[in-house]
Design an enzyme around this catalytic site. Structure first.
Site, PDB file in Angstrom:
ATOM      1  N   LYS A 210      45.714  43.104  28.621  1.00  0.00           N
ATOM      2  CA  LYS A 210      45.036  44.407  28.508  1.00  0.00           C
ATOM      3  C   LYS A 210      45.910  45.576  28.120  1.00  0.00           C
ATOM      4  CE  LYS A 210      41.618  47.263  30.599  1.00  0.00           C
ATOM      5  NZ  LYS A 210      40.707  47.299  32.178  1.00  0.00           N
ATOM      6  N   GLU A 216      55.387  39.716  33.509  1.00  0.00           N
ATOM      7  CA  GLU A 216      55.174  38.155  33.158  1.00  0.00           C
ATOM      8  C   GLU A 216      54.789  37.752  31.782  1.00  0.00           C
ATOM      9  OE1 GLU A 216      53.912  39.939  35.660  1.00  0.00           O
ATOM     10  OE2 GLU A 216      53.908  39.046  37.617  1.00  0.00           O
ATOM     11  N   GLY A 271      39.924  43.543  33.934  1.00  0.00           N
ATOM     12  CA  GLY A 271      40.598  42.507  33.837  1.00  0.00           C
ATOM     13  C   GLY A 271      39.923  41.033  34.185  1.00  0.00           C
ATOM     14  N   ARG A 272      39.458  40.953  35.728  1.00  0.00           N
ATOM     15  CA  ARG A 272      38.806  39.801  36.196  1.00  0.00           C
ATOM     16  C   ARG A 272      37.565  39.767  35.487  1.00  0.00           C
ATOM     17  NH1 ARG A 272      40.237  43.842  39.182  1.00  0.00           N
ATOM     18  NH2 ARG A 272      38.543  44.862  40.636  1.00  0.00           N
ATOM     19  N   GLU A 357      39.745  40.600  44.751  1.00  0.00           N
ATOM     20  CA  GLU A 357      40.511  41.839  43.993  1.00  0.00           C
ATOM     21  C   GLU A 357      39.401  42.835  44.029  1.00  0.00           C
ATOM     22  OE1 GLU A 357      43.220  40.453  40.885  1.00  0.00           O
ATOM     23  OE2 GLU A 357      42.814  42.523  39.778  1.00  0.00           O
ATOM     24  N   HIS A 388      37.601  14.845  51.823  1.00  0.00           N
ATOM     25  CA  HIS A 388      38.832  13.870  52.389  1.00  0.00           C
ATOM     26  C   HIS A 388      40.177  14.841  52.730  1.00  0.00           C
ATOM     27  CE1 HIS A 388      36.853  10.158  50.832  1.00  0.00           C
ATOM     28  NE2 HIS A 388      36.152  11.108  50.270  1.00  0.00           N
ATOM     29  N   LYS A 508      52.856  45.212  40.571  1.00  0.00           N
ATOM     30  CA  LYS A 508      53.583  45.360  38.947  1.00  0.00           C
ATOM     31  C   LYS A 508      54.913  46.259  39.166  1.00  0.00           C
ATOM     32  CE  LYS A 508      49.606  44.145  36.446  1.00  0.00           C
ATOM     33  NZ  LYS A 508      48.759  44.701  35.284  1.00  0.00           N
TER      34      LYS A 508
END
Ligand code: G6Q
Length: 546
Positions: A210, A216, A271-272, A357, A388, A508
């Protein structure tokens, strides 16, 4: 934005719930079911092809009534309308919150800052569809004339988890002649492993960011460019092998990607909440525009259900209220998301970001520190694998962990007898969690006395069962929108801003101070705490050791 006075815990509806909790906290699901043989039919809801059974929750009709009155008294209706209308409800960033516009139909009008955003949304979708078709058909070629076989999305957080989750979820619908991979971590291993068996000549990178400033993503994108140019040896190749998804044309251009090959979105998409925007381009290439549109239609139908349905029959509202009941009254700290479908193996990671978030906030909309719990910890894994592993603690540990069980009546891989076995487990688990096994029942099985306490199951562990027919693109859209709106309803009740993420923004910038201290050839002058200083020195000494 309405300022809520008095604060949440002083509201009569809250106080009534506190009283009610004291009276009902020890009620056992065994009793509730015994007293009402119709409970498993009655406490259910079906909408938009999604069936919710909430009968295996520690609540009564009165609980629901009180929770609904809490929803009314925090002004939920007004907040829903404000979000859909495009009011700037993300107050700390002064932004509208309009992921619902991403799936609006062409005839809708949604005005932000005096402009209808729906035509722009459809224009981008059409460009995405056109591009996806060209890649899928082989018309879009790599620099040396080969058709594209591999798509690598480079992005992180909201620019990764959504498309990665949905690609896995909808793999059944994807073009199996293509591979689609996702690189997010700044750890070079992520990139190195993603391209290890790929040929640059038939690989397309989608750089999804965005802001287009995320370290990263930009580091991975630069490594991708180097990797490509090592083989293709011509800067002009970048235009054929890189496209961008961003709101920041200036930075995209600086990176060297032709803005003709950029797909935009808007600051009113968090973003999410963004994978049904252009951030979903990799997904659209994988499953095709038609399936992508079906998914959007699913989102839209859940949006409409949420916007228009009275709260007592409203799926996201009910799920949210039940969550508040455990989070704020029973003191449950976590929620487990347990999809019984291998294709949904990234769902809990995706919902973890969406929920944590959004609602991991400790101040309310007015900036006051809250005196009640907000967002829960979200975690989980697909069944039956989790059975399990960690289900032991849910069944017999000391913690209360409400669970969402998500399953489908039809499988996409009809390999007998798998699906019936899967669903037998799905059903048996919620039954066992609710009703347990008493010591008398254990003794009646002939279990030796010393083992009886260990093999007794208290039960009374709450679950929601969410059941749909089949994992289609449309069903996925409905499920994701269901959770998006659930998170919003809870954020509204807690009076927090579910749409900012200052904790992420902090992350960030944090590393920026240390990066030069690691990179410098000279021994740096360190002024951190003694722990951080020592760790930096140790890292510098050992990183090049034989
Ligand atoms: C999501 C968050 C965060 C964000 C990433 C990537 O809601 O804001 O996860 O999506 O930090 O940001 P960019 O898309 O700007 O690279």
């Amino acid at each position: 934005m309405s300022v809520k006075t008095p604060t949440l815990t002083q509201l009569p509806a809250w106080k009534a719930l506190e009283d009610h909790y004291q009276k009902t906290r020890n009620l056992h699901l065994r009793t509730l079911f015994a007293e009402d043989p119709e409970r498993g039919k009655r406490l259910t809801l079906e909408a938009e092809g999604i069936y919710l059974d909430y009968s295996k929750n520690r609540l009564t009709d009165e609980t629901i009534k009180l929770l609904l009155s809490l929803a009314e008294s925090v002004g939920l209706r007004e907040r829903i309308d404000a979000m859909f209308r495009g009011d700037k409800i993300n107050v700390t960033e002064k932004r509208a919150v309009l992921h619902t516009a991403l799936r609006a139909t062409k005839d809708q009008k949604i005005i932000v800052d005096g402009q209808d955003v729906v035509p722009e949304v459809h224009e981008v979708l059409d460009r995405m569809a056109d591009f996806s078709q060209r890649v899928r058909s082989g018309e879009w070629k790599g620099f040396t004339g080969k058709r594209i076989r591999n798509v690598v999305n480079i992005g992180i957080g909201g620019s990764d988890l959504g498309p990665a989750m949905a690609y896995e979820a909808l793999k059944h619908y994807s073009d199996r002649n293509m591979t689609c991979r996702f690189v997010s971590n700044v750890d070079g291993t992520d990139f190195a492993e993603a391209v290890i068996d790929l040929d640059p000549e038939d690989t397309l990178f989608i750089v999804s960011s965005k802001t287009f400033t995320t370290i990263e993503t930009l580091t991975n994108a630069r490594s991708a460019r180097d990797w490509l140019l090592r083989t293709l040896k011509d800067d002009k190749a970048v235009a054929k092998h890189f496209v961008a998804v961003s709101t920041n044309a200036t930075e995209v251009e600086k990176f060297g990607i032709d803005t003709q090959n950029m797909f935009g979105f808007w600051d009113w998409v968090g973003g999410r909440y963004s994978y049904d925007s252009a951030i979903g381009l990799s997904l659209m290439i994988a499953i095709g525009p038609e399936n992508f549109r079906q998914m959007l239609a699913g989102f839209h139908s859940m949006d409409e259900h949420f916007r228009t349905t009275p709260f007592e029959r409203n799926l996201p509202v009910l799920l949210a209220l039940i969550g508040v009941w455990y989070n704020n009254f029973f003191g449950a700290e976590t929620v487990a998301i347990l999809p019984y479908d291998q294709y949904l193996n990234r769902l809990s990671a995706y919902l973890q970001q969406l929920d944590m978030e959004s609602n991991g906030k400790h101040v309310d909309l007015n900036g006051n520190v809250v005196n009640y719990q907000t967002g829960p910890i979200i975690w989980g894994q697909p069944g039956t694998n989790g059975q399990h592993a960690f289900y032991q603690l849910i069944h017999q540990g000391t913690k209360l962990i409400p669970c969402d069980f998500i399953g489908f009546c039809q499988t996409l891989n009809p390999l007998k007898p798998h699906h019936d076995l899967l669903m037998a487990n799905f059903l048996a688990q919620t039954e066992a969690l609710a009703f347990g096994k008493t010591s008398a029942e254990v003794a009646a099985d002939g279990v030796p006395d010393f083992q009886i306490p260990h093999r007794t199951f208290e039960g009374n562990h709450p679950t929601n069962t969410i059941l749909a027919s089949r994992l289609t693109p449309e069903a996925l859209g409905k499920i994701i929108a269901l959770y998006e709106h659930k998170v919003f309803v809870q954020g509204t009740i807690w009076n927090i801003n579910s749409f900012d993420q200052w904790g992420v923004e902090l992350g960030k910038v944090l590393a920026n101070r240390i990066i030069p201290e690691l990179e410098s050839a000279q021994e740096p002058k360190l002024s951190h705490d003694s722990s951080t200083n020592t760790l930096i020195q140790r890292y510098r000494q050992l990183r090049n050791a034989e």
